[in-house]
Design an enzyme around this catalytic site. Sequence first.
Site, short mmCIF file in Angstrom:
data_model
loop_
_atom_site.label_atom_id
_atom_site.label_comp_id
_atom_site.label_asym_id
_atom_site.label_seq_id
_atom_site.Cartn_x
_atom_site.Cartn_y
_atom_site.Cartn_z
N ASP A 151 0.64 -1.34 -0.35
CA ASP A 151 0.12 -0.01 0.02
C ASP A 151 0.86 1.26 0.48
O ASP A 151 1.62 0.56 0.28
CB ASP A 151 -1.11 0.09 1.39
N ARG A 152 0.52 2.29 -0.94
CA ARG A 152 1.60 3.43 -0.33
C ARG A 152 0.22 4.60 0.23
O ARG A 152 2.26 4.78 1.78
CB ARG A 152 0.81 3.83 -1.34
N ASP A 153 -0.10 5.25 0.65
CA ASP A 153 0.05 6.07 1.50
C ASP A 153 -0.21 5.69 3.34
O ASP A 153 -0.73 4.94 3.36
CB ASP A 153 -1.73 6.88 2.20
N ASP A 201 -7.91 13.77 2.91
CA ASP A 201 -7.04 14.68 1.29
C ASP A 201 -7.01 14.16 0.67
O ASP A 201 -5.69 12.93 0.94
CB ASP A 201 -6.37 15.80 1.82
N CYS A 246 -11.25 -3.17 -9.01
CA CYS A 246 -9.55 -2.93 -8.85
C CYS A 246 -9.74 -1.88 -7.52
O CYS A 246 -8.92 -1.77 -7.03
CB CYS A 246 -9.23 -1.76 -9.60
N LYS A 299 -9.25 -1.49 -3.46
CA LYS A 299 -8.83 -2.17 -2.48
C LYS A 299 -10.19 -2.28 -1.43
O LYS A 299 -10.44 -0.63 -1.33
CB LYS A 299 -7.66 -1.91 -1.54
N THR A 357 -2.40 0.82 -4.96
CA THR A 357 -2.98 2.19 -4.11
C THR A 357 -4.30 2.70 -4.31
O THR A 357 -4.53 2.81 -6.04
CB THR A 357 -1.51 3.70 -4.53
N VAL A 378 -4.69 13.55 5.77
CA VAL A 378 -5.74 12.76 6.58
C VAL A 378 -6.76 13.82 6.17
O VAL A 378 -6.87 14.79 6.05
CB VAL A 378 -5.53 12.89 7.91
MG LIG Z 1 -2.89 3.29 3.52
ZN LIG Z 2 -10.98 1.17 -9.71
#
Ligand SMILES: [Mg+2]
Ligand SMILES: [Zn+2]
Length: 184
Positions: free
Chosen positions: A8-10, A20, A101, A103, A52, A18
């Site tokens: 995962d990225r963020d 945004d 797509c 998640k 992501t 948070v």
């Molecule tokens: Mg995350």
């Molecule tokens: Zn999607």
Amino acid sequence: MQPSLFLDRDGVINRRTVGDYVRRPADFEFESGALEALRVLAGLFGRIVVVTNQAGVGKGLMSGADLAAVHRKMLHEVRRAGGRMDRVYHCPHRPDTGCYCRKPATGMALQARADFPDIRFEHAWIVGDSGSDMQFGLTLGMKTALIAGKSEEAQALAGLVVDGRFESLLEFAGYAAKRLVQHL
Ligand SMILES: [Mg+2]
Ligand SMILES: [Zn+2]
């Protein structure tokens, strides 16, 4: 054969914004230790891909070009630090579109396996900070690693059964290195 890593990225690679989105490269800030972690992980995992959810694109808050610029910066910094990301997959759709797509739906993982046929989900880890990441991994038969920090989901996350809980990607990298990759 080396296992694969889905990231995962963020909240894992970079600091979350948070409420945004990371809309511009200037807003993208690596989590502490993440670059070092990615360098270590590059030696342990055969494939490393990012998955992501970026609904800010579908909501019109940022463009696909903005997101591409953010990812170019990320990839540049990761490579410079000795890390590797084989590909970055994103879902640009809003949550209410029912796309395949976003998640916890599995579309991004299926695309990754189509692009890299050596990926085996049963020989892979997902590292994320959300319940949706953990569900994504569970559905696919991956091992799940939860990174602490998503306070708005704290209660739901506390009750989840996962394969490991870590304070940071760097802590996960240390665990993965110790566990010896053939036993992952
Ligand atoms: Mg995350
Ligand atoms: Zn999607």
